[in-house]
Motif scaffolding. Structure first.
Motif, short mmCIF file in Angstrom:
data_model
loop_
_atom_site.label_atom_id
_atom_site.label_comp_id
_atom_site.label_asym_id
_atom_site.label_seq_id
_atom_site.Cartn_x
_atom_site.Cartn_y
_atom_site.Cartn_z
N ARG A 164 0.82 -1.20 0.00
CA ARG A 164 0.00 0.00 0.00
C ARG A 164 0.86 1.27 0.00
N ILE A 165 1.95 1.23 0.76
CA ILE A 165 2.85 2.39 0.79
C ILE A 165 3.51 2.57 -0.58
N LEU B 13 -3.29 23.44 -8.11
CA LEU B 13 -3.36 22.01 -7.80
C LEU B 13 -2.54 21.70 -6.55
N LEU B 14 -1.34 22.24 -6.46
CA LEU B 14 -0.45 21.94 -5.34
C LEU B 14 -0.98 22.50 -4.03
N TRP B 15 -1.56 23.72 -4.06
CA TRP B 15 -2.11 24.29 -2.83
C TRP B 15 -3.33 23.52 -2.35
N VAL B 16 -4.20 23.16 -3.28
CA VAL B 16 -5.37 22.35 -2.90
C VAL B 16 -4.91 21.02 -2.30
N ALA B 17 -3.92 20.40 -2.93
CA ALA B 17 -3.41 19.12 -2.45
C ALA B 17 -2.83 19.25 -1.04
N LEU B 18 -2.07 20.32 -0.79
CA LEU B 18 -1.48 20.51 0.53
C LEU B 18 -2.56 20.71 1.59
N SER B 19 -3.54 21.53 1.28
CA SER B 19 -4.64 21.76 2.22
C SER B 19 -5.38 20.46 2.52
N TYR B 20 -5.67 19.69 1.47
CA TYR B 20 -6.40 18.44 1.66
C TYR B 20 -5.57 17.42 2.43
N PHE C 38 -3.40 17.97 4.87
CA PHE C 38 -3.51 18.27 6.30
C PHE C 38 -4.85 17.79 6.85
N TYR C 39 -5.92 18.02 6.09
CA TYR C 39 -7.24 17.56 6.52
C TYR C 39 -7.29 16.04 6.61
N ALA C 40 -6.79 15.36 5.58
CA ALA C 40 -6.88 13.90 5.52
C ALA C 40 -6.10 13.25 6.65
N VAL C 41 -4.93 13.77 6.97
CA VAL C 41 -4.14 13.21 8.07
C VAL C 41 -4.88 13.39 9.39
N ALA C 42 -5.44 14.58 9.61
CA ALA C 42 -6.19 14.83 10.84
C ALA C 42 -7.40 13.90 10.94
N ASN C 43 -8.13 13.78 9.83
CA ASN C 43 -9.35 12.98 9.82
C ASN C 43 -9.07 11.50 10.09
N THR C 44 -8.09 10.94 9.39
CA THR C 44 -7.80 9.51 9.57
C THR C 44 -7.16 9.22 10.93
N ALA C 45 -6.36 10.16 11.44
CA ALA C 45 -5.75 9.96 12.75
C ALA C 45 -6.81 9.87 13.83
N LEU D 289 -3.13 11.14 -1.89
CA LEU D 289 -3.11 11.82 -0.60
C LEU D 289 -3.84 11.00 0.46
N ASP D 290 -4.96 10.37 0.08
CA ASP D 290 -5.69 9.52 1.03
C ASP D 290 -4.83 8.35 1.49
N LYS D 291 -4.05 7.80 0.56
CA LYS D 291 -3.20 6.67 0.92
C LYS D 291 -2.05 7.10 1.83
N ILE D 292 -1.50 8.29 1.57
CA ILE D 292 -0.46 8.82 2.47
C ILE D 292 -1.04 9.01 3.86
N ALA D 293 -2.23 9.60 3.95
CA ALA D 293 -2.87 9.82 5.24
C ALA D 293 -3.18 8.50 5.92
N GLY D 294 -3.64 7.50 5.13
CA GLY D 294 -3.93 6.19 5.71
C GLY D 294 -2.70 5.51 6.26
N ALA D 295 -1.60 5.60 5.52
CA ALA D 295 -0.35 5.00 5.99
C ALA D 295 0.12 5.66 7.29
N LEU D 296 0.02 7.00 7.33
CA LEU D 296 0.39 7.72 8.56
C LEU D 296 -0.54 7.35 9.71
N SER D 297 -1.82 7.18 9.39
CA SER D 297 -2.80 6.83 10.42
C SER D 297 -2.49 5.49 11.07
N ASN D 298 -2.07 4.51 10.25
CA ASN D 298 -1.73 3.20 10.82
C ASN D 298 -0.64 3.32 11.86
#
Length: 491
Positions: free
Chosen positions: A57-58, A246-253, A255-262, A384-393
């Motif tokens: 997955r990583i 694209l890059l700014w939207v991705a960065l903002s999302y 941060f949100y995704a990591v917080a949400n999955t954590a 980005l969701d997969k990065i957040a998911g990996a960090l969440s684990n």
């Protein structure tokens, strides 16, 4: 209307498929896959399989943009995206069925060969599922150039996805138990029950993927037909690097995704070790079902009157309120339920706004670079969701150990220090990430419905006038230039 229904139906099967692949496959591995193997060997094999899944997955995080580039460079009579719905949906469904059979019982014959073949099959399965996922969301800018119409398709996809993902959670145990009883005479989970579950999910995956492949139509607009060729992966990545929105939207999302999955990853600990009511955790599963369905249905209606920029930032305010409730009232179940409502209610609005902002950045990037990277751009969100998911684990495991919420520990064993440690990583840190996400979006993301309409108008004008030259025009100029040089040489 038919295309709207088909598109929503497509993500119903796709999200259910993802839930079966990510969540319930691990349950199957730990409960039934090695039921006929020696207990000591089984424990070791479970560790190997789950570890391999994490590694795969990583690694997949870095593959998604390459798959997006492959889709962007696809040219067929069916279009660019629909072939990958057909191919990705069919191949991934067949391979999902295979892994839910223990590779047709090979696990009970030769564990070494099973591990080797499992790695190969799971990697191929993950790749073809990603091709289906990226092509599904990537086709939105190919279906419509209108920002509001895109919000309708995004809402429909989210609506179908909410039913598919959460619906699978509702039926998985009844399905596995019923077919286990049918074949073994016992309602206990068995290989036959999980195989039947795999067949059902695979069939649903094929039917929904084929419905999108044959029930939707890509529009061949001037913006698409006159765009420069997407080029190789390096050229695609270079074009993305120049797409600041694209890059700014991705960065903002991110941060949100990591917080949400954590936070969602450790909510069970809140019920078990802080509230002392683990049986009430089902509330945390029921709330997102209803909020997700309601929000996805209401989004395009509300978006007619409220710009999505305010929907995103308003959602962030709701999440801040949720975290404050979790921090200061985590010992009260009624208040925690209120906090969960504030936490889950804006999730769909935030995620859909991010998807739409990424979608609209396709034309923004084309205006800046001449290249129209549809699938590569839309592959950013799954990545980005997969990065957040990996960090969440990793976060979940760290919190459990650091707060002493492991083994046979109960709420009675928790000290004030344990609870404080839990809150730091489950609530305080994610709250900071949400604030940063909101600030990044507020001060850097400029693309909205009005700006996107202006970009489309300017892009059409520049393509028509030749100010932005298409690849076909460049090829024609090159042919004309070579012909002129040849004529001069003959003279």
């Amino acid at each position: 209307m038919r295309q709207h229904i088909v598109y929503a139906f497509g993500n119903l099967g796709q999200s259910g498929f993802y839930n079966a692949l990510s969540t319930y496959f691990v349950v199957y591995v730990t409960s039934s896959l090695f039921a006929n193997v020696d207990e000591t060997v089984a424990s070791r094999l479970i560790g190997v399989i789950t570890g391999l899944i994490v590694v795969i997955r990583i690694a997949e995080i870095f593959i998604d943009p390459l798959l997006g580039n492959l889709i962007d460079n696809t040219t067929t009579r069916m279009g660019r995206f629909r072939p990958w719905q057909l191919i990705g949906g069919t191949v991934s469904a067949i391979l999902l069925f295979m892994v839910y059979t223990g590779l047709f019982g090979l696990v009970n014959v030769n564990q070494t060969w099973f591990i080797v073949l499992f790695v190969i099959v799971f990697i191929v399965l993950d790749v073809f599922y990603s091709l289906r996922d990226i092509s599904y969301w990537g086709m939105i800018p190919a279906i419509s150039e209108d920002s509001h119409e895109r919000s309708v398709y995004t809402a429909l996809g989210s609506f179908g996805g909410s039913i598919g993902y959460n619906g699978l959670t509702i039926i998985v145990i009844p399905v596995v138990s019923y077919f286990s009883f049918l074949f073994t005479g016992s309602y206990a989970e068995s290989q036959s029950g999980w195989t039947a579950f795999g067949i059902i999910v695979a069939l649903l995956g094929i039917i929904t993927a084929w419905s999108v492949a044959f029930g939707t139509k890509e529009r061949e607009s001037a913006l698409r037909s006159k765009a420069q060729k997407n080029g190789n992966p390096l050229q695609a990545f270079a074009a993305l690097a120049k797409n600041d929105q694209l890059l700014w939207v991705a960065l903002s999302y991110l941060f949100y995704a990591v917080a949400n999955t954590a936070t969602t990853g450790v909510l069970f600990y809140l019920f078990k070790f802080v509230l002392g009511q683990p049986e009430a955790f089902s509330i945390a599963g029921v709330i997102p079902v209803f909020t997700g369905l309601g929000a996805s249905a209401l989004y395009p209606i509300i978006n007619r009157y409220v710009p999505r920029r305010y929907l995103f930032l308003g959602g962030m305010v709701f999440m801040v309120i949720a975290y404050l409730i979790f921090i200061f009232a985590s010992s009260s179940l009624p208040l925690v339920v209120v906090g969960l409502l504030f936490f889950y209610l804006p999730a769909t609005f935030i995620q859909m706004t991010a998807i739409l902002s990424l979608t609209d950045s396709v034309e923004y990037g084309q205006l800046k670079t001449g290249r129209r990277n549809e699938a590569v751009t839309l592959s950013v969100r799954p990545m980005l969701d997969k990065i957040a998911g990996a960090l969440s684990n990793g976060i979940v495991g760290f919190i459990a150990v650091a707060a002493g919420m492991v083994g046979s520990a109960t709420a009675a064993d928790m000290t004030a220090a344990n609870i404080h440690t839990y809150k730091i990583f489950a609530f305080y840190t994610p709250l900071a990430f949400i604030v940063v996400s909101a600030l990044v979006f507020m001060f850097t993301v400029k693309i909205d419905e009005k700006m996107h309409a202006e970009i489309v108008e300017e892009l059409e004008a520049k393509l028509a006038s030749g100010e932005i030259e298409s690849e076909d025009a460049k090829d024609a100029d090159l042919v004309e230039e070579n012909a002129a040089e040849g004529a001069a040489a003959r003279k």
